[in-house]
Design an enzyme around this catalytic site. Structure first.
Site, mmCIF file in Angstrom:
data_model
loop_
_atom_site.group_PDB
_atom_site.id
_atom_site.type_symbol
_atom_site.label_atom_id
_atom_site.label_comp_id
_atom_site.label_asym_id
_atom_site.label_seq_id
_atom_site.Cartn_x
_atom_site.Cartn_y
_atom_site.Cartn_z
ATOM 1 N N ASP A 73 -77.684 22.028 18.418
ATOM 2 C CA ASP A 73 -78.593 22.488 19.548
ATOM 3 C C ASP A 73 -77.844 22.658 20.816
ATOM 4 O O ASP A 73 -77.198 21.448 21.068
ATOM 5 C CB ASP A 73 -79.857 21.709 19.501
ATOM 6 C CG ASP A 73 -81.133 22.723 20.011
ATOM 7 O OD1 ASP A 73 -81.602 23.559 19.173
ATOM 8 O OD2 ASP A 73 -80.958 22.724 21.438
ATOM 9 N N HIS A 86 -98.586 38.201 9.152
ATOM 10 C CA HIS A 86 -99.698 37.268 8.991
ATOM 11 C C HIS A 86 -100.935 37.947 9.908
ATOM 12 O O HIS A 86 -101.912 38.219 9.345
ATOM 13 C CB HIS A 86 -99.634 35.874 9.764
ATOM 14 C CG HIS A 86 -98.551 35.027 9.121
ATOM 15 N ND1 HIS A 86 -98.810 34.587 7.872
ATOM 16 C CD2 HIS A 86 -97.654 34.393 9.410
ATOM 17 C CE1 HIS A 86 -97.870 33.969 7.491
ATOM 18 N NE2 HIS A 86 -96.953 33.818 8.538
ATOM 19 N N ALA A 101 -102.332 45.266 19.573
ATOM 20 C CA ALA A 101 -101.162 44.428 18.894
ATOM 21 C C ALA A 101 -101.625 42.946 18.638
ATOM 22 O O ALA A 101 -102.632 42.465 19.305
ATOM 23 C CB ALA A 101 -100.070 44.336 19.858
ATOM 24 N N CYS A 136 -93.746 29.085 7.248
ATOM 25 C CA CYS A 136 -93.954 27.780 7.448
ATOM 26 C C CYS A 136 -93.597 27.057 6.301
ATOM 27 O O CYS A 136 -93.391 25.807 6.189
ATOM 28 C CB CYS A 136 -95.128 27.790 8.280
ATOM 29 S SG CYS A 136 -96.628 28.060 7.423
ATOM 30 N N ASP A 138 -96.777 37.872 16.276
ATOM 31 C CA ASP A 138 -95.489 37.573 16.948
ATOM 32 C C ASP A 138 -94.830 38.735 17.547
ATOM 33 O O ASP A 138 -93.824 38.521 18.418
ATOM 34 C CB ASP A 138 -94.493 37.080 15.691
ATOM 35 C CG ASP A 138 -94.496 35.749 15.299
ATOM 36 O OD1 ASP A 138 -95.435 35.132 15.570
ATOM 37 O OD2 ASP A 138 -93.738 35.515 14.142
ATOM 38 N N LEU A 192 -96.513 31.867 16.435
ATOM 39 C CA LEU A 192 -97.050 30.735 15.250
ATOM 40 C C LEU A 192 -98.065 31.689 14.503
ATOM 41 O O LEU A 192 -98.718 32.377 15.005
ATOM 42 C CB LEU A 192 -97.966 29.597 16.146
ATOM 43 C CG LEU A 192 -97.339 28.759 16.940
ATOM 44 C CD1 LEU A 192 -98.131 27.673 17.857
ATOM 45 C CD2 LEU A 192 -96.270 27.872 16.120
#
Length: 453
Positions: free
Chosen positions: A177, A10, A277, A42, A280, A297
């Protein structure tokens, strides 16, 4: 100016497109080790669940589109080393094995992240899958079509969305979890309790507060997940434990967080000149705490990638930081959050107060008027808003974007009570529920203040 971009995620796509537009004279070269670019991960759960029929809609760019901008896009090419002292890099063609060197004037690191893979006994068994990219999603769909029992490990956004998708496709689903609540990084217990109840009502097995210790199988295929609390028979396992930044190439050459996330300044430059940079692969400036954090995100990524391009030559546009704003839809519940939860704020050492309102979002005289629950977290003393969470059956999640702006501009919960919002019975009340939260917080404080009469 020779610009090299490593990774077409992205952030990479945003950086490339904007660099090509802002600097048409630049020579832009992209190295991407995968065979596709700009996949919206996503949307994996929507694709797996059959809501999205055509996966091509989950791609918002392509090598051909970048080539049309004059970008030299090298797919299936992996950068194996970077020498930032001499502005050189080594590249391997993954198709034919050829290796060669390249140079740059400006380097953009948008290498993204990769799922955390635990070192457990049986991890090499078939039908234990990752969930990150387009190829993963296709494998999950193919394997899930033959599976009756599916286990998802990790109750973050991706894991929870997959659980819902599998259940709606008629699978027997177990969610495991290591903590005692799902979505614990994003929501406080009063919200997660409601989601967990809806999961259990759908027959989903919640195996919380327990850790996977091993996988067992037969004929090389997994058939059992072993945890600290029990054993779960399964036909398919999806690992959604979390992500780590892909930054080994710059290790020891630029400043990083302990987890390897690259630290950038307000103009997206690393501690090494001419090395930028985004996405993520790097840390963000988290406005609620004022510290560097790792919050992978897509929204953070596209903003940061765009900022890299704008600041590549001169520092023109300052990064405003982020609140980590996010949203999710689980069955009929529309949920969104921004900034710190109450528990996360306490863990960060902040003294906080909260206000929670449950109200009809529009006048009761309307044909329908569903409830909305909003919780606002604010700092004790300064009363600065630090975070908020919202849940409702009707779609009201955009209100959390409003709170995000409030946090970014360091507004107080008292000011929230008097922000100017329009009133129209189709949409809200004379006092918007955001106002109501601010007024309730103000009223509570007034009651606590001693009388000077």
């Amino acid at each position: 100016m020779k610009v090299v971009v490593i990774g077409c995620t992205h952030a990479g796509t945003a950086a490339i497109v904007n660099t090509a537009q802002l600097y048409p004279e630049a020579e832009i070269t992209v190295y991407e080790r995968n065979d596709n670019i700009s996949f919206l991960s996503c949307g994996i759960a929507l694709y797996v669940g059959g809501v999205v029929k055509d996966p091509h809609g989950l791609f918002y760019s392509s090598p051909d589109q970048l080539a049309a901008l004059g970008v030299n896009t090298n797919m299936r090419h992996e950068v194996t080393s970077i020498d930032t002292d001499h502005k050189k890099l080594t590249v391997r063609n993954l198709v034919n094995g050829e290796e060669f060197e390249d140079t740059y004037d400006k380097l953009i690191m948008t290498t993204g992240s990769w799922p955390i893979i635990p070192k457990l006994e049986g991890i090499e068994l078939d039908n234990i899958l990752l969930c990150k990219n387009y190829n993963h999603s296709n494998t999950i769909i193919e394997k899930a079509s033959h599976a009756k029992r599916i286990t998802v490990v990790g109750a973050g956004y991706i894991g929870v969305e997959l659980v819902e998708a599998f259940q709606m496709n008629g699978k027997e689903v177990t969610l495991i979890d290591g903590v005692d609540r799902i979505l614990n990084k994003y929501l406080d217990p009063e919200f997660t309790d409601a989601i967990q109840e809806s999961f259990q009502n759908k027959g989903i097995k919640l195996a919380l507060n327990q850790t996977v210790t091993a996988f067992e199988g037969s004929n090389g295929v997994v058939n059992k997940v072993i945890t600290t609390h029990g054993e779960y028979e399964t036909d398919l396992v999806i690992l959604c434990i979390g992500f780590r930044p892909n930054t080994e190439l710059l290790k020891g050459q630029v400043d990083m967080l302990p987890n390897g996330a690259i630290i950038v300044d307000n103009y997206m430059q690393t501690s090494r000149k001419d090395v930028f940079a985004a996405g993520d692969s790097c840390a963000i400036h988290y406005n609620p705490t004022g510290k560097k954090s790792y919050i992978p995100l897509a929204t953070n990524a596209v903003r940061m990638g765009t900022l890299v391009a704008r600041n590549l030559v001169d520092q023109t546009t300052r990064y405003m930081g982020t609140q980590g704003t996010s949203g999710i839809k689980i069955y009929e519940d529309n949920i969104a959050a921004t900034g710190l939860t109450e528990l996360a704020a306490i863990d960060a050492g902040l003294q906080v107060e909260t206000v929670t309102v449950t109200d009809r979002y529009r006048p009761e005289f309307m044909p329908t008027s569903e409830d909305v629950t909003l919780k606002v977290v604010f700092e004790k003393g300064t009363r600065r808003i630090l975070g908020a969470q919202l849940m409702s059956k009707v779609e009201l999640t955009q209100s959390i974007n409003t709170i995000s702006v409030c946090i970014q501009n360091q507004m107080t919960v008292d000011e929230l009570g008097f922000i100017d919002f329009f009133f129209q019975p189709h949409y809200n009340k004379p006092w918007n529920f955001l106002n109501t939260a601010g007024l309730q917080a103000l009223s509570t404080t007034a009651k606590k203040e001693p009388s000077h009469v």
